[in-house]
Design an enzyme around this catalytic site. Structure first.
Site, PDB file in Angstrom:
ATOM      1  CB  THR A  56     106.736 -67.394  -0.991  1.00  0.00           C
ATOM      2  OG1 THR A  56     107.883 -66.577  -1.280  1.00  0.00           O
ATOM      3  CG2 THR A  56     105.489 -66.731  -1.547  1.00  0.00           C
ATOM      4  N   GLY A  57     108.094 -69.477   1.074  1.00  0.00           N
ATOM      5  CA  GLY A  57     109.328 -70.092   1.585  1.00  0.00           C
ATOM      6  C   GLY A  57     109.528 -69.831   3.062  1.00  0.00           C
ATOM      7  CE1 TYR A  72     119.996 -67.712  -5.032  1.00  0.00           C
ATOM      8  CE2 TYR A  72     121.808 -66.144  -5.055  1.00  0.00           C
ATOM      9  CZ  TYR A  72     120.698 -66.687  -4.434  1.00  0.00           C
ATOM     10  OH  TYR A  72     120.284 -66.190  -3.216  1.00  0.00           O
TER      11      TYR A  72
HETATM   12  N1  LIG Z   1     121.061 -67.497   2.864  1.00  0.00           N
HETATM   13  C1  LIG Z   1     121.702 -66.604   2.132  1.00  0.00           C
HETATM   14  O1  LIG Z   1     122.931 -66.417   2.254  1.00  0.00           O
HETATM   15  C2  LIG Z   1     120.954 -65.767   1.148  1.00  0.00           C
HETATM   16  C3  LIG Z   1     121.621 -64.704   0.541  1.00  0.00           C
HETATM   17  C4  LIG Z   1     120.959 -63.919  -0.383  1.00  0.00           C
HETATM   18  C5  LIG Z   1     119.629 -64.172  -0.678  1.00  0.00           C
HETATM   19  N2  LIG Z   1     119.002 -65.216  -0.084  1.00  0.00           N
HETATM   20  C6  LIG Z   1     117.617 -65.464  -0.484  1.00  0.00           C
HETATM   21  O2  LIG Z   1     116.771 -65.543   0.650  1.00  0.00           O
HETATM   22  C7  LIG Z   1     115.633 -66.353   0.341  1.00  0.00           C
HETATM   23  C8  LIG Z   1     115.455 -67.383   1.458  1.00  0.00           C
HETATM   24  O3  LIG Z   1     116.609 -68.205   1.499  1.00  0.00           O
HETATM   25  P1  LIG Z   1     117.101 -68.969   2.798  1.00  0.00           P
HETATM   26  O4  LIG Z   1     118.545 -68.683   2.919  1.00  0.00           O
HETATM   27  O5  LIG Z   1     116.178 -68.721   3.941  1.00  0.00           O
HETATM   28  O6  LIG Z   1     116.958 -70.461   2.235  1.00  0.00           O
HETATM   29  P2  LIG Z   1     116.482 -71.828   2.894  1.00  0.00           P
HETATM   30  O7  LIG Z   1     116.773 -71.859   4.337  1.00  0.00           O
HETATM   31  O8  LIG Z   1     117.065 -72.869   2.001  1.00  0.00           O
HETATM   32  O9  LIG Z   1     114.873 -71.783   2.710  1.00  0.00           O
HETATM   33  C9  LIG Z   1     114.315 -71.774   1.423  1.00  0.00           C
HETATM   34  C10 LIG Z   1     112.820 -71.705   1.567  1.00  0.00           C
HETATM   35  O10 LIG Z   1     112.225 -71.620   0.251  1.00  0.00           O
HETATM   36  C11 LIG Z   1     111.251 -72.657   0.128  1.00  0.00           C
HETATM   37  N3  LIG Z   1     111.091 -73.013  -1.276  1.00  0.00           N
HETATM   38  C12 LIG Z   1     112.040 -73.426  -2.152  1.00  0.00           C
HETATM   39  N4  LIG Z   1     111.497 -73.614  -3.366  1.00  0.00           N
HETATM   40  C13 LIG Z   1     110.181 -73.304  -3.265  1.00  0.00           C
HETATM   41  C14 LIG Z   1     109.098 -73.286  -4.172  1.00  0.00           C
HETATM   42  N5  LIG Z   1     109.252 -73.626  -5.468  1.00  0.00           N
HETATM   43  N6  LIG Z   1     107.862 -72.929  -3.724  1.00  0.00           N
HETATM   44  C15 LIG Z   1     107.690 -72.590  -2.431  1.00  0.00           C
HETATM   45  N7  LIG Z   1     108.689 -72.587  -1.522  1.00  0.00           N
HETATM   46  C16 LIG Z   1     109.909 -72.932  -1.932  1.00  0.00           C
HETATM   47  C17 LIG Z   1     111.769 -73.778   1.012  1.00  0.00           C
HETATM   48  O11 LIG Z   1     110.717 -74.666   1.302  1.00  0.00           O
HETATM   49  P3  LIG Z   1     110.962 -76.202   1.812  1.00  0.00           P
HETATM   50  O12 LIG Z   1     111.460 -76.123   3.231  1.00  0.00           O
HETATM   51  O13 LIG Z   1     109.632 -76.823   1.699  1.00  0.00           O
HETATM   52  O14 LIG Z   1     112.007 -76.780   0.895  1.00  0.00           O
HETATM   53  C18 LIG Z   1     112.238 -72.950   2.207  1.00  0.00           C
HETATM   54  O15 LIG Z   1     111.131 -72.573   2.984  1.00  0.00           O
HETATM   55  C19 LIG Z   1     115.930 -66.984  -1.030  1.00  0.00           C
HETATM   56  O16 LIG Z   1     115.241 -66.263  -2.031  1.00  0.00           O
HETATM   57  C20 LIG Z   1     117.415 -66.792  -1.192  1.00  0.00           C
HETATM   58  O17 LIG Z   1     117.822 -66.736  -2.543  1.00  0.00           O
HETATM   59  C21 LIG Z   1     119.636 -66.020   0.819  1.00  0.00           C
END
Ligand SMILES: NC(=O)c1ccc[n+]([C@@H]2O[C@H](COP(=O)([O-])OP(=O)(O)OC[C@H]3O[C@@H](n4cnc5c(N)ncnc54)[C@H](OP(=O)(O)O)[C@@H]3O)[C@@H](O)[C@H]2O)c1
Length: 254
Positions: free
Chosen positions: A19-20, A164
């Site tokens: 997902t995502g 969060y």
């Molecule tokens: N980056 C960090 O520092 C960090 C740290 C700790 C944990 N995380 C976790 O890692 C995971 C991925 O984050 P990321 O950093 O890769 O973020 P990102 O680059 O902002 O990507 C977020 C992804 O989630 C999708 N998404 C958001 N809401 C959704 C929904 N309701 N249904 C389906 N898809 C959805 C987005 O789709 P669209 O492109 O269509 O919007 C995108 O593909 C998250 O759970 C985040 O909390 C990230």
């Protein structure tokens, strides 16, 4: 399982749902499993060009097949449909990566009902909806991996990120509880509590803020999405006895 000409092990007929997966960590995970020859079901809420780009990159990287599915995993009926589509197209689900997530930075008093519900439903409820839908199939197989992408803020809490932090703390507890329930059926459930990873999610911070943050990280930099993806993949290659773990992946930060 067979060995490809490039020396990489390829997993014949194995299917992963991510997902995502249109950007960031989700896309990196998709590419990692693509390189290993998996069938992939990739999802994002907006779909469109970004998700299609992930699809094309995965096919180029060696995926056996890729099904992009646009939709909102915080909607339980969509989560059911996503799992059904995966089974219809590829016949099995070996790994579910619950990665979709959003963040909100603000004071407690500015975290209104809508923001609270959106963060909890997108980050935490979605994990339950997708897991619940995938479980009957994994039980039949008596095998499967579920990997939840959590955060260090779920371990220690972050100021100005209560929703969060609560959502990720919930994922950690969910992971441990589900692991206990599913271990007798051969299904492992783990979470990766990421530190600061270089993705769009951190674009809300100024360059100065990010520099200060990087100085706090013993490794001296943010993690990369590829590093998280490698960790996720390694979990699926680990002995099944690895379950119920919240693996902190933060360059020594916390
Ligand atoms: N980056 C960090 O520092 C960090 C740290 C700790 C944990 N995380 C976790 O890692 C995971 C991925 O984050 P990321 O950093 O890769 O973020 P990102 O680059 O902002 O990507 C977020 C992804 O989630 C999708 N998404 C958001 N809401 C959704 C929904 N309701 N249904 C389906 N898809 C959805 C987005 O789709 P669209 O492109 O269509 O919007 C995108 O593909 C998250 O759970 C985040 O909390 C990230």
């Amino acid at each position: 399982m067979c060995k490809h000409a490039c020396g990489m092990i390829r997993y014949m007929n194995k299917t992963v749902i991510i997902t995502g997966a249109s950007r960031g960590i989700g896309r990196a995970c998709a590419l990692r499993f693509a390189k290993a020859g998996f069938y992939l079901v990739i999802n994002s809420i907006t779909g469109g060009d970004n998700l299609n780009e992930t699809k094309n990159l995965c096919l180029d990287a060696g995926a056996a097949g890729v099904l992009p599915v646009q939709g909102d995993v915080s909607d339980p009926s969509f989560a059911d449909a996503l799992i059904e589509l995966a089974l219809k197209h590829f016949g099995r689900i070996d790994t579910l990566i619950n990665n979709a997530g959003i963040s909100f930075v603000g004071l407690i008093q500015d975290t209104d009902n809508d923001i609270w519900q959106k963060i909890i439903n997108t980050n935490l409820s979605s994990v339950h909806y997708c897991t619940r839908a995938a479980i009957p199939h994994m039980l039949e197989q008596k095998a499967g991996h579920i990997i939840n992408i959590s955060s260090v803020w779920g371990n220690v809490g972050a100021s100005c990120e209560v929703a969060y932090s609560a959502s990720k703390g919930g994922i950690n507890a969910y992971t441990k509880a589900a692991a206990k329930e599913l271990a007798p059926s051969g299904i492992s459930v783990n979470a990766i509590a990421c530190g600061c990873i270089d993705t769009d999610m951190n674009k809300c911070f100024s360059e100065d803020d990010l520099k200060t943050l990087e100085e706090e990280i013993p490794f001296g930099r943010m993690g990369t999405p590829d590093e998280v993806a490698e960790m996720v993949f390694k979990i699926t290659e680990s002995p099944k006895y690895l379950t119920g773990q919240i693996i902190t992946f933060d360059g020594g930060w916390m």
